[in-house]
Design a protein around this motif. Structure first.
Motif, PDB file in Angstrom:
ATOM      1  N   SER A   1       0.987  -1.168   0.067  1.00 40.95           N
ATOM      2  CA  SER A   1      -0.128  -0.058   0.022  1.00 40.95           C
ATOM      3  C   SER A   1       0.978   1.329  -0.081  1.00 40.95           C
ATOM      4  N   ARG A   2       1.753   1.262   0.893  1.00 37.12           N
ATOM      5  CA  ARG A   2       2.504   2.443   0.881  1.00 37.12           C
ATOM      6  C   ARG A   2       3.409   2.582  -0.418  1.00 37.12           C
ATOM      7  N   GLU A   3       3.965   1.447  -0.901  1.00 34.14           N
ATOM      8  CA  GLU A   3       4.817   1.643  -2.355  1.00 34.14           C
ATOM      9  C   GLU A   3       4.184   2.066  -3.190  1.00 34.14           C
ATOM     10  N   ILE A   4       2.888   1.558  -3.317  1.00 40.56           N
ATOM     11  CA  ILE A   4       2.034   2.038  -4.492  1.00 40.56           C
ATOM     12  C   ILE A   4       1.627   3.387  -4.463  1.00 40.56           C
ATOM     13  N   ARG A   5       1.400   4.023  -3.166  1.00 46.13           N
ATOM     14  CA  ARG A   5       1.212   5.473  -3.004  1.00 46.13           C
ATOM     15  C   ARG A   5       2.280   6.382  -3.201  1.00 46.13           C
TER      16      ARG A   5
ATOM     17  N   LEU B   1      -1.254   5.749  -8.560  1.00 48.15           N
ATOM     18  CA  LEU B   1      -2.335   4.899  -8.752  1.00 48.15           C
ATOM     19  C   LEU B   1      -3.164   4.684  -7.358  1.00 48.15           C
ATOM     20  N   ARG B   2      -4.382   4.356  -7.232  1.00 51.83           N
ATOM     21  CA  ARG B   2      -5.057   4.323  -6.073  1.00 51.83           C
ATOM     22  C   ARG B   2      -5.191   2.756  -5.418  1.00 51.83           C
ATOM     23  N   ALA B   3      -4.644   2.850  -4.241  1.00 49.59           N
ATOM     24  CA  ALA B   3      -4.295   1.474  -3.596  1.00 49.59           C
ATOM     25  C   ALA B   3      -5.591   1.365  -2.640  1.00 49.59           C
ATOM     26  N   LEU B   4      -6.227   0.183  -2.564  1.00 49.26           N
ATOM     27  CA  LEU B   4      -7.331  -0.217  -1.558  1.00 49.26           C
ATOM     28  C   LEU B   4      -7.084  -1.378  -1.274  1.00 49.26           C
ATOM     29  N   PRO B   5      -6.669  -1.483   0.299  1.00 49.30           N
ATOM     30  CA  PRO B   5      -6.696  -2.795   1.163  1.00 49.30           C
ATOM     31  C   PRO B   5      -8.048  -3.410   1.188  1.00 49.30           C
ATOM     32  N   VAL B   6      -7.993  -4.700   0.697  1.00 48.21           N
ATOM     33  CA  VAL B   6      -9.321  -5.511   0.824  1.00 48.21           C
ATOM     34  C   VAL B   6      -8.925  -6.555   1.614  1.00 48.21           C
ATOM     35  N   HIS B   7      -8.978  -6.547   2.892  1.00 53.80           N
ATOM     36  CA  HIS B   7      -8.729  -7.641   4.032  1.00 53.80           C
ATOM     37  C   HIS B   7      -9.374  -7.078   5.200  1.00 53.80           C
ATOM     38  N   GLY B   8      -9.476  -8.048   6.354  1.00 49.80           N
ATOM     39  CA  GLY B   8      -9.888  -7.652   7.469  1.00 49.80           C
ATOM     40  C   GLY B   8     -11.465  -7.733   7.425  1.00 49.80           C
ATOM     41  N   ALA B   9     -12.301  -7.399   8.601  1.00 46.78           N
ATOM     42  CA  ALA B   9     -13.411  -7.643   8.632  1.00 46.78           C
ATOM     43  C   ALA B   9     -14.427  -6.692   7.811  1.00 46.78           C
TER      44      ALA B   9
ATOM     45  N   ALA C   1      -6.553  -3.361  -5.699  1.00 50.01           N
ATOM     46  CA  ALA C   1      -7.045  -3.923  -4.620  1.00 50.01           C
ATOM     47  C   ALA C   1      -5.857  -4.784  -4.221  1.00 50.01           C
ATOM     48  N   LEU C   2      -5.635  -4.768  -2.695  1.00 56.70           N
ATOM     49  CA  LEU C   2      -4.634  -5.237  -1.992  1.00 56.70           C
ATOM     50  C   LEU C   2      -5.161  -6.424  -1.191  1.00 56.70           C
ATOM     51  N   THR C   3      -4.799  -7.652  -1.277  1.00 54.32           N
ATOM     52  CA  THR C   3      -5.478  -8.608  -0.435  1.00 54.32           C
ATOM     53  C   THR C   3      -4.540  -9.376  -0.094  1.00 54.32           C
ATOM     54  N   THR C   4      -4.896 -10.559   0.738  1.00 54.18           N
ATOM     55  CA  THR C   4      -3.994 -11.555   1.329  1.00 54.18           C
ATOM     56  C   THR C   4      -4.651 -13.020   0.569  1.00 54.18           C
ATOM     57  N   PHE C   5      -3.705 -13.850   0.828  1.00 52.63           N
ATOM     58  CA  PHE C   5      -3.859 -15.270   0.233  1.00 52.63           C
ATOM     59  C   PHE C   5      -5.260 -15.740   0.963  1.00 52.63           C
ATOM     60  N   ASP C   6      -5.156 -15.598   2.031  1.00 57.84           N
ATOM     61  CA  ASP C   6      -6.321 -16.006   2.824  1.00 57.84           C
ATOM     62  C   ASP C   6      -7.898 -15.282   2.746  1.00 57.84           C
ATOM     63  N   ALA C   7      -7.645 -13.982   2.266  1.00 53.90           N
ATOM     64  CA  ALA C   7      -8.773 -13.051   2.112  1.00 53.90           C
ATOM     65  C   ALA C   7      -9.222 -13.307   0.720  1.00 53.90           C
ATOM     66  N   LEU C   8      -8.262 -13.845  -0.167  1.00 59.24           N
ATOM     67  CA  LEU C   8      -8.689 -13.843  -1.467  1.00 59.24           C
ATOM     68  C   LEU C   8      -9.777 -15.043  -1.604  1.00 59.24           C
ATOM     69  N   ARG C   9      -9.795 -16.048  -0.639  1.00 58.39           N
ATOM     70  CA  ARG C   9     -10.861 -17.053  -1.063  1.00 58.39           C
ATOM     71  C   ARG C   9     -11.977 -16.629  -0.675  1.00 58.39           C
ATOM     72  N   THR C  10     -12.010 -15.591   0.190  1.00 54.57           N
ATOM     73  CA  THR C  10     -13.572 -15.280   0.623  1.00 54.57           C
ATOM     74  C   THR C  10     -14.099 -14.180  -0.214  1.00 54.57           C
ATOM     75  N   LEU C  11     -13.252 -13.654  -1.238  1.00 54.31           N
ATOM     76  CA  LEU C  11     -14.334 -12.746  -2.094  1.00 54.31           C
ATOM     77  C   LEU C  11     -15.041 -13.268  -3.057  1.00 54.31           C
ATOM     78  N   PRO C  12     -15.977 -12.501  -3.711  1.00 57.51           N
ATOM     79  CA  PRO C  12     -17.034 -13.084  -4.465  1.00 57.51           C
ATOM     80  C   PRO C  12     -16.150 -13.502  -5.828  1.00 57.51           C
TER      81      PRO C  12
END
Length: 726
Positions: A355-359, A364-372, A388-399
């Motif tokens: 997120s910090r590196e992209i900004r 480009l617009r960086a959007l963390p997609v993880h957590g609650a 969109a920035l997400t983790t391996f575990d969070a990726l499985r929960t996305l639509p």
């Protein structure tokens, strides 16, 4: 309508309207030419210092080459007896002697003199291509100071300068002829006496001129040219200021040096020894850097273009070579071409860094997609685009439905999905099928793990995976790379060392895990500053910092690099030692006798390949030489910046032949962030003067901020921040 004499109808763009357009175009052309001239002067100022310095380095090399080497160049045809009898012992002596002086030597005729000078010239040309300037900031002299000051102007202008100069060149080439052809249209009277063909050309030129001026305005080129000219015309930076800037972003200075001196790594090595056909296709792709905020080194630009040209690839550069910035450059290129949706999948430990590196390095617009709140963030990304920035575990929960056109998928630490049977690998595979471009990043050398590579590439290029066998790996790295060239690019530090600074600093920002945060809140409530600094390691099983440290050590192990881990706290080093398991040397601590400390360092240095040494920063920061290490990990920021500088200097010193990577582990929204912010507010120029003075070397406390003052201030700020309702 106006009769053009060519049988076509055109708007009446003559007289006042045409004059105003011509005036605007000529002003734009003047700005374009001015920014190119300003840039040329800045480059010439660097060359005025650099060229004599390179010549001096080349002369030094030539002075060490025996005169007998001239025979090799002439395949033995040159007779050197007369020259050797006259006292010529080196190629440098021959190269520096005028032709008429050589001819005065008994036994040396015109033909021999010409042959000798031509051979010496060939060797000199070869030497000039290999010499490179290394800037020693700990021993600055007048020449290197002048070079750093001259380079500062171009570095300060940043990547916008390159973009402005390139755009100005294209615009000047376009506008110059058009303003000449359109000139008659500025006067209705002149147009009356202009022949039909000339009138048609003038009106065509006016139309083209209008389009060019409009396009330039849409791209904000007038503003870009003006700003870059202002940056290039600023008064030279002071010597101390330029040295401080060099210390902060030495990579950009070295990148410019390599470009201006024509030095740098061997092209084949820097391009990963790709076959000519693939390399040519990659080079032909023009990288659009308009959305970047950083200057790329040559091999980094090639890596980004490789990802774009080949579309579905693995970049496996050795750690420290900037795989992240290459990925960001590829994303920025696609964004500049109109693409909108990008996805980065990475371990949780590096998500905040992404997120910090992209900004920091792009627009480009960086959007963390993880957590609650990840589903809400996902919906925002799907609707508005960005990275969109997400983790391996969070990726499985996305639509899973394909709701967006994904331009590029980037998977960092891609070896995490080497097992296709795992849910994380399966989730990545689903997204990889949807994406136009897929980029896997890993620092693990794939030629040592052929089966692992085949598993990764099967998600990218199934045809290539089936064509790669274990024999390719057994045949050596070059054979392996040739076999997998369409989808794999790897460069080692030694391949691109000439373009790298001697020291690479990376701040590794981590987010507290739930356990970390609980321990940290308790430490803040207690008002204990030192406990706050250790809190990130209080619960090892859930420690985000410890997880990232293990990843860094694992990658160093894969690349055969030695690592030194520094912490202020013995308790933290004990935790690190338990996490890494048996085999780590140390810890080196203040309680150990000096002789025992040196024994530990010697044992750490003795063996080939990977090893880890643990050390208290106070004990290892002075008196010990750890130049066997090329990776330094700082477990937390230090109150006294001099402690960090002295510790890093143990590895980055005379005798170190590799680039030293320094990774500082930092927790966001914590005592670490407060310390970094407060210490950064000190006068950097004063710190630069003081740290290089004899006083600073003998008494670091004389220039560092008060421990007690800093601790009280941070504790109070953190107690107030955490007391506020979220």
């Amino acid at each position: 309508m106006t009769d053009t004499g060519a049988g076509t109808a055109r708007p009446a763009t003559t007289g006042r309207a045409a004059r105003e357009l011509l005036t605007e175009a000529e002003a734009l052309l003047a700005r374009a030419r001015a920014v190119r001239e300003d840039h040329a002067r800045a480059v010439e100022a660097v060359r005025a210092v650099l060229d004599p310095l390179l010549a001096s380095l080349a002369d030094r090399e030539l002075a060490a080459i025996p005169v007998a080497r001239l025979k090799d160049v002439t395949e033995g045809r040159l007779r050197l007896g007369a020259l050797e009898q006259a006292g010529f012992t080196t190629v440098g002596q021959v190269h520096g002697t005028p032709r008429y002086e050589l001819r005065l030597i008994p036994g040396v005729g015109a033909h021999t003199a010409d042959q000798a000078l031509a051979a010496a010239g060939q060797i000199a040309d070869a030497v000039r291509e290999t010499v490179s300037v290394r800037i020693d900031m700990d021993a600055p002299d007048a020449t290197t100071t002048a070079l750093v000051v001259a380079l500062h102007r171009l570095v300060e202008a940043g990547p916008d300068a390159r973009r402005a100069v390139e755009a100005a060149g294209r615009l000047a080439e376009r506008l110059g002829p058009l303003t000449v052809s359109a000139a008659p249209a500025g006067s209705r009277l002149r147009m009356l006496f202009t022949g039909g063909e000339a009138r048609a050309r003038a009106l065509d030129a006016v139309a083209a001129l209008s389009a060019a001026v409009t396009e330039a305005a849409e791209q904000a080129l007038p503003m870009l040219f003006g700003q870059v000219s202002v940056d290039l015309l600023r008064a030279p930076e002071s010597a101390p200021g330029a040295w401080v800037d060099f210390e902060l972003r030495s990579a950009e200075y070295y990148s410019l040096l390599a470009e201006l001196s024509g030095s740098g790594p061997d092209r084949d090595a820097a391009e990963g020894f790709l076959p000519a056909g693939i390399a040519d296709r990659v080079r032909a792709l023009r990288l659009d850097g308009s959305r970047l905020r950083v200057s790329l080194r040559g091999y980094q630009s090639f890596g980004a273009r490789f990802a774009l040209a080949q579309k579905r690839v693995v970049i496996g550069d050795e750690m420290g070579l900037g795989k992240t910035v290459q990925a960001i450059a590829a994303l920025a290129h696609l964004a500049a071409r109109g693409e909108s949706h990008f996805l980065v999948v990475c371990p949780a430990s590096v998500l905040i860094n992404w997120s910090r590196e992209i900004r920091a390095r792009s627009t480009l617009r960086a959007l963390p997609v993880h957590g609650a709140e990840r589903l809400e963030a996902y919906a925002e990304w799907a609707a508005g685009g960005g990275v969109a920035l997400t983790t391996f575990d969070a990726l499985r929960t996305l639509p899973e439905e394909a709701t967006v056109a994904l331009a590029m998928l980037v998977v960092d630490e891609a070896h995490f999905v080497k097992n296709p049977a795992t849910r994380r690998a399966q989730a990545v595979a689903v997204w990889a099928e949807r994406a136009d471009h897929v980029l896997f990043l890993t620092g693990t050398p794939m030629e040592n793990r052929v089966e692992e590579f085949r598993s990764l590439v099967r998600q990218l290029r199934p045809d290539l995976a089936d064509a790669v066998s274990t024999t390719h790996g057994a045949a050596g790295s070059q054979a392996f790379r040739r076999a997998v060239a369409p989808a794999y690019l790897r460069r080692n530090q030694v391949d691109v060392l000439a373009e790298l600074p001697a020291l690479v600093h990376v701040d590794e920002w981590e987010e507290f895990s739930a356990g970390d945060l609980e321990a940290y809140r308790e430490a803040v409530a207690s008002g204990q500053f030192m406990r706050m600094r250790r809190a990130a390691y209080a619960m090892p099983a859930a420690s985000a910092k410890l997880e990232r440290l293990r990843e860094l050590v694992d990658e160093a192990r894969d690349n055969g690099l030695k690592v030194v881990v520094f912490s202020y706290f013995r308790e933290v080093l004990a935790t690190v030692g338990e996490a890494l398991g048996p085999g780590a040397f140390g810890p080196v601590s203040g309680s150990l006798p000096a002789a025992r400390r040196q024994e530990l360092v010697d044992a750490f240095s003795a063996g080939d390949g990977h090893a880890v040494l643990l050390s208290q920063i106070q004990a290892g920061g002075t008196g010990l030489n750890m130049q066997a290490a090329s990776v330094v990990i700082l477990c937390e920021p230090q109150i006294k910046p001099t402690l960090e500088h002295q510790a890093v200097a143990r590895a980055h010193r005379m005798g170190q032949v590799r680039t030293v990577q320094v990774h500082r582990l930092l927790a966001a929204d914590s005592v670490d962030q407060r310390m970094v912010e407060l210490l950064a507010r000190k006068d950097r120029l004063f710190d630069a003067y003081a740290r290089r003075s004899d006083l600073a070397e003998s008494a670091p406390d004389a220039v560092d901020v008060s421990d007690g003052e800093l601790a009280r201030r941070i504790v109070e700020e953190e107690q107030q921040r955490l007391a506020r309702p979220e």
